[in-house]
Design a protein around this motif. Structure first.
Motif, PDB file in Angstrom:
ATOM      1  N   UNK A 184      37.803  28.551  41.286  1.00 20.94           N
ATOM      2  CA  UNK A 184      37.345  29.928  41.059  1.00 20.94           C
ATOM      3  C   UNK A 184      35.832  29.991  41.019  1.00 20.94           C
ATOM      4  N   UNK A 185      35.303  31.123  41.453  1.00 21.18           N
ATOM      5  CA  UNK A 185      33.857  31.295  41.325  1.00 21.18           C
ATOM      6  C   UNK A 185      33.509  31.589  39.866  1.00 21.18           C
ATOM      7  N   UNK A 186      32.251  31.360  39.499  1.00 21.26           N
ATOM      8  CA  UNK A 186      31.869  31.641  38.105  1.00 21.26           C
ATOM      9  C   UNK A 186      32.180  33.075  37.677  1.00 21.26           C
ATOM     10  N   UNK A 187      32.059  34.021  38.611  1.00 17.28           N
ATOM     11  CA  UNK A 187      32.378  35.411  38.252  1.00 17.28           C
ATOM     12  C   UNK A 187      33.808  35.545  37.752  1.00 17.28           C
ATOM     13  N   UNK A 188      34.710  34.764  38.363  1.00 17.89           N
ATOM     14  CA  UNK A 188      36.107  34.860  37.946  1.00 17.89           C
ATOM     15  C   UNK A 188      36.303  34.311  36.550  1.00 17.89           C
ATOM     16  N   UNK A 189      35.588  33.238  36.239  1.00 17.01           N
ATOM     17  CA  UNK A 189      35.700  32.687  34.888  1.00 17.01           C
ATOM     18  C   UNK A 189      35.104  33.653  33.878  1.00 17.01           C
ATOM     19  N   UNK A 190      34.009  34.303  34.270  1.00 16.86           N
ATOM     20  CA  UNK A 190      33.401  35.282  33.361  1.00 16.86           C
ATOM     21  C   UNK A 190      34.368  36.445  33.137  1.00 16.86           C
ATOM     22  N   UNK A 191      35.055  36.854  34.221  1.00 20.91           N
ATOM     23  CA  UNK A 191      36.076  37.904  34.084  1.00 20.91           C
ATOM     24  C   UNK A 191      37.150  37.467  33.072  1.00 20.91           C
ATOM     25  N   UNK A 192      37.541  36.212  33.181  1.00 19.27           N
ATOM     26  CA  UNK A 192      38.574  35.714  32.263  1.00 19.27           C
ATOM     27  C   UNK A 192      38.075  35.754  30.825  1.00 19.27           C
ATOM     28  N   UNK A 193      36.813  35.444  30.633  1.00 18.70           N
ATOM     29  CA  UNK A 193      36.278  35.470  29.267  1.00 18.70           C
ATOM     30  C   UNK A 193      36.215  36.897  28.752  1.00 18.70           C
ATOM     31  N   UNK A 194      35.847  37.842  29.638  1.00 22.95           N
ATOM     32  CA  UNK A 194      35.826  39.248  29.208  1.00 22.95           C
ATOM     33  C   UNK A 194      37.241  39.713  28.860  1.00 22.95           C
ATOM     34  N   UNK A 195      38.208  39.327  29.700  1.00 21.04           N
ATOM     35  CA  UNK A 195      39.597  39.700  29.403  1.00 21.04           C
ATOM     36  C   UNK A 195      40.051  39.113  28.073  1.00 21.04           C
ATOM     37  N   UNK A 196      39.637  37.862  27.835  1.00 16.66           N
ATOM     38  CA  UNK A 196      40.026  37.223  26.587  1.00 16.66           C
ATOM     39  C   UNK A 196      39.359  37.913  25.402  1.00 16.66           C
ATOM     40  N   UNK A 197      38.135  38.365  25.598  1.00 23.38           N
ATOM     41  CA  UNK A 197      37.463  39.115  24.530  1.00 23.38           C
ATOM     42  C   UNK A 197      38.242  40.372  24.185  1.00 23.38           C
ATOM     43  N   UNK A 198      38.725  41.056  25.234  1.00 25.08           N
ATOM     44  CA  UNK A 198      39.533  42.252  24.970  1.00 25.08           C
ATOM     45  C   UNK A 198      40.813  41.894  24.227  1.00 25.08           C
ATOM     46  N   UNK A 199      41.400  40.797  24.650  1.00 21.92           N
ATOM     47  CA  UNK A 199      42.633  40.367  24.000  1.00 21.92           C
ATOM     48  C   UNK A 199      42.393  40.034  22.532  1.00 21.92           C
TER      49      UNK A 199
END
Lengths: 186, 187
Positions: free
Chosen positions: A133-148
């Motif tokens: 995955x590109x870094x943007x995708x990992x950052x997206x995952x971290x944002x999603x996890x923050x929401x969770x």
């Protein structure tokens, strides 16, 4: 005048939400990097993509000081007991990101030695597709996890599991069935 | 590309490197020592192989090291010829040797069949054989008699198969699934 300032600078919230708010902006990741996804994970932490913008820059190589395990790369059958042990060593509350095709499904390595997805043996909160995955995708995952975390986290980390059991929602990456009896409060 | 073209190209490219002369002399010396029929040679360009019976392989390797100066054991590997067209033997073990002062390279090969999958260790000749032999044992189940510590090197010690054998399934026999499952509640 003084009284007026005081009123404008106070807000009320619930303890859980304040705790979650603090928690989601201070992930301490534990990088379990075994392959090329690990390089992208390092790139995410480096200055160009800068994971510090999301408060998750404090990588700890000791699981006892971390609360977010990022499994980046393929996991072989000899490594899996190590991975499970590291997961058990992390204190609650804790989360797990399965980064890339290999960690999530074994990827192209459909062989005797490679575990076909770490979620067969560990609870996973977020899956990141990509190879790597590109870094943007990992950052997206971290944002999603923050929401969770803001939505489901509690002062005690185990609470989010109980809430899911109550709502009947499927528990990502865990084998618990919806509607099972609640674990004893500790 | 045809055979003749390949040959033309090879001839045009360069003369034979000096170390190949040394390897040819080595094979002549091996034949003088062990007999014409014990040393079978095969060759592709500068890739020279000698095929020796398993009973003589240790003496051949010791001769190559002590008399012919092959001081570097590059690799030990094995081949499973199960289902291979026209193969007479099940396994081959291959020692890749090099002489560091003139760059000479030579491959020594021997064939093995079940049930006797044992060859002598060369650990006393080259210390590098330690892990190389353990790897061949790990993947093919070929035993090296006299090895000081012949146990699995890559796979877990409780692993029960030899995965590079051709009769072992690619996806294994459930080894990758044989773990306890951690849930949120337990961890």
């Amino acid at each position: 005048m003084a009284q007026h300032d005081w009123l404008e600078n106070v807000f009320l919230t619930r303890l859980n939400e304040a705790a979650n708010w603090c928690r989601k902006y201070s992930f301490w990741p534990m990088p379990f990097a075994t392959a090329c996804c690990g390089i992208e994970l390092m790139a995410t932490a480096a200055s160009r993509h800068d994971i510090a913008r999301f408060g998750a820059e404090v990588f700890r190589f000791s699981p006892r000081q971390a609360d977010l395990m990022i499994v980046a790369g393929r996991v072989v059958m000899k490594m899996l007991p190590v991975l499970q042990r590291i997961w058990l060593q992390m204190p609650e509350p804790k989360w797990c990101i399965s980064m890339g095709a290999c960690a999530s499904s074994g990827g192209v390595f459909d062989t005797y030695a490679v575990v076909q997805g770490i979620d067969r043996f560990l609870p996973v909160d977020i899956y990141v597709p990509g190879c790597p995955p590109r870094p943007e995708q990992l950052i997206r995952a971290i944002i999603d996890l923050q929401e969770m975390v803001q939505r489901e986290g509690r002062v005690r980390g185990l609470e989010r599991l109980r809430q899911r059991a109550r709502t009947g929602l499927p528990v990502l990456g865990a084998s618990e069935q919806p509607g099972r009896p609640e674990p004893q409060r500790n | 590309m045809g055979e003749a073209q390949v040959q033309d190209k090879a001839e045009a490219a360069a003369e034979q490197p000096a170390w190949l002369d040394f390897v040819e002399q080595t094979i002549a010396a091996l034949r003088a020592r062990f007999g014409q029929e014990a040393i079978e040679e095969s060759r592709f360009r500068d890739n020279v192989r000698v095929i020796v019976p398993a009973t003589k392989v240790y003496e051949v390797l010791a001769f190559l090291k002590n008399e012919r100066g092959f001081d570097f054991l590059v690799d030990i590997t094995a081949v499973d010829y199960l289902h291979y067209p026209n193969a007479r033997d099940r396994f081959a073990v291959i020692w890749s040797l090099m002489r560091t002062d003139n760059g000479a390279r030579l491959f020594v090969k021997t064939f093995l069949n079940e049930p006797d999958l044992t060859v002598p260790t060369v650990f006393d000749l080259w210390k590098a054989a330690d892990w190389l032999e353990r790897e061949v044992y790990d993947m093919f189940g070929i035993r090296f008699a006299g090895h000081p510590n012949l146990k699995r090197i890559l796979l877990p010690e409780e692993f029960s198969a030899y995965p590079l054998r051709k009769d072992y399934p690619l996806r294994g026999r459930g080894e990758r699934h044989n773990f306890r499952r951690l849930t949120r509640e337990q961890s």
